[in-house]
Structures are given as C-alpha cells and as structure tokens.
Design an enzyme around this catalytic site. Structure first.
Site: not given
Ligand SMILES: O=c1[nH]c(=O)c2[nH]c(=O)[nH]c2[nH]1
Length: 286
Positions: A12, A57, A170, A213, A241
């Site tokens: 469920k 369930t 940014r 990353q 973004h």
């Molecule tokens: O931190 C980021 N990693 C990316 O892999 C990536 N690719 C992107 O267009 N902007 C960003 N910013």
C-alpha cells in the site's frame, strides 16, 4: 518462447496518517506518509491467481493505523522498523519488507494548534528480510538553500554549442535531497538527523564553491565526518539557476542584484560520498 516472472513486490503506497498524542490539554502531532512493499512467495498469485500467500494491501494499510494507535509514532525509522519486522516475522510467505516513511513538520501555535512548516520533508526507507538482515536509510528532501555570492563556475569544456559565460560570482541555490545509510542500529535517529542536517547546511554555507559538484562532495564529506553512525550519503542537487537580468536597455546597471529565478530547465547534480570502509550496501538503496 518461454517467459518467467521477474522481480516483484506489492503493498500500500502513501497511507497518510496523523497521530495525535494527548498530554492533558497539550497535544502533539506526527504527520506521516507510509508506503509498505512486500515480496516473497508470490509466484502463484501472478501465475495462476492463487492469493493464498497474499497479505492484502488493505490489511497492510490497517496495520499501519493500528500500530500507530498501539505503539505511537516516535521516530519514523523506529516505526518503519516495527512494521517491516512485523510483516516478515508474522507472515511466512512474506520474505522481505520495504517500508518508506515521509514526515511533514508542524510548528506549534498553541496547546492544540499547529501551523504546517512548508520546509523540508524528513524521509526514511527500511528493509528487513527473513534472514534477519535490516538496513536503514534516512534522509530529507526539499531543503531549499541559497548563497547570494561565494560561487564561481569556469574552466569547463567550450565546444561549438557553448554560450555560457564563465563567472567568478553567481548565486548558488538548490533544493537538497539527501539520503544517508546507517551502518548499524543508531541510538537516536532524531539526533543523527539533526547532526547530518546541520552538517549539510554548514558545508553548503561554508564552501566557496567552484561548482555544485564540489559543493556536493563537501556536503557529503561533512555529514560523514560529523555523524559516525552513517557510512554513505547520496545527494541530489538541482541547480536552481538565478540569471542576472540585463537592465542596460533601461540605462540601469546590474551588479548581481536583480535575478530571474528560472524554473526549468535546471542542472541536476547527483552523487554519493562514502567511507572507504563502508560495508556492502546490500538492498539498502532499493
Ligand atoms: O555548478 C555547476 N556545475 C555544472 O556542471 C554546470 N553546468 C552549467 O551550465 N552550470 C553549472 N554549474
């Protein structure tokens, strides 16, 4: 051509449960979403429609409500463990249980009055099988964070399709979804939750980021070094973004003060960080 039954499970999904605990005039609430999934001797059910091995369930859903009444819902992990063990240990045809719980936070406004916290959701997935193997993965999602500076992105591949401009300043924003695997029994899942959550937030705020990353790795590393009871963290970070708007047509400059907070598409950065000596995950992430 001969065919055979593949992997299967049933249960469920999304039993929405609110448990009220009444401490005189002061009430406490726990608001959760429970999904159960069982597997085992289910060949006959699929091949010939023989349901003798099937715990409906509907009964699984009733068990969730009855256990909430009988045992209460303390930490979501302990409630999930209770249910998973119950299904496997009381029903011989059930060999494996997966119980997933989400918890929605409410803030107190009075003795019996609450306002829903629109923020993050706490999560867990527990597995238990008839060989006594148990795994617990805890987590959170929808934890929205933003750094208005301290983020750069440059040095990437430039190909014929590249229009992105390198930047040394940014906005970095994301909605964190994190899951972490416990090595064994954790004395207090609430405490480890607070430790990991705090570590993720500290690392996000405190890392001068050269990419999302890199921030992801820093967050996972901080969680692992802060909470010794966990051995692996998996993170899903949408790059929310924020584009600086070109205000030059209006004779205005824009030194990273006015942004278009774009909705879609978004970058999606995903990854795991684990201790070198992390034990095998088994079915923990399934
Ligand atoms: O931190 C980021 N990693 C990316 O892999 C990536 N690719 C992107 O267009 N902007 C960003 N910013």
């Amino acid at each position: 051509m001969t065919v055979k039954l593949g992997a299967n499970r049933y249960g469920k999904a999304e039993t929405r449960l609110v448990r009220v605990v009444k401490d005189g005039p002061v009430h406490h609430i726990k608001d959760v979403n429970v999904s159960t999934a069982l597997s085992g001797d289910m060949e006959a059910a699929h091949l010939s429609g023989d349901n003798a091995a099937v715990l409906p369930t509907d009964s699984q859903k009733n068990t969730v409500f009855a256990f909430a009444r009988e045992h209460g819902v303390a930490e979501i992990e302990t409630f999930a463990l209770l249910l998973a063990r119950h299904f496997v240990e009381t029903r011989p045809t059930v060999h494996h249980a997966r119980v997933e719980v989400e918890e929605y936070a409410w803030n107190r406004r009075g003795p019996h009055s609450f306002v829903r916290d629109g923020g993050e959701v706490r999560t867990c997935v527990v597995h238990h099988d008839r060989d006594g193997r148990t795994t617990v993965v805890s987590g959170l999602k929808d934890l929205v964070v933003l750094n208005s500076t301290g983020s750069e992105f440059h040095g990437y591949i430039v190909d014929p399709y590249t229009t992105l401009q390198p930047t040394d300043d940014r906005v970095l924003a994301t909605a964190v979804a994190a899951r972490w695997r416990h090595t064994g029994q954790t004395p207090s899942y609430a405490k480890s939750y607070e430790q990991v959550r705090g570590a993720l937030l500290e690392a996000f705020a405190g890392t001068h980021s050269l990419s999302l990353q890199q921030t992801l790795y820093a967050m996972g590393e901080r969680a692992l070094t802060t909470c010794p009871e966990i051995c692996e963290v998996r993170l899903t970070l949408p790059n929310k973004h924020h584009f600086a708007v070109d205000l030059s047509p209006f004779g205005l400059d824009n030194d990273n003060e006015v942004f278009h907070a774009a909705d879609r598409p978004y970058g999606l950065i995903e990854g795991g960080v684990l201790r070198e000596d992390a034990p095998d995950a088994g079915f923990a992430w399934e």
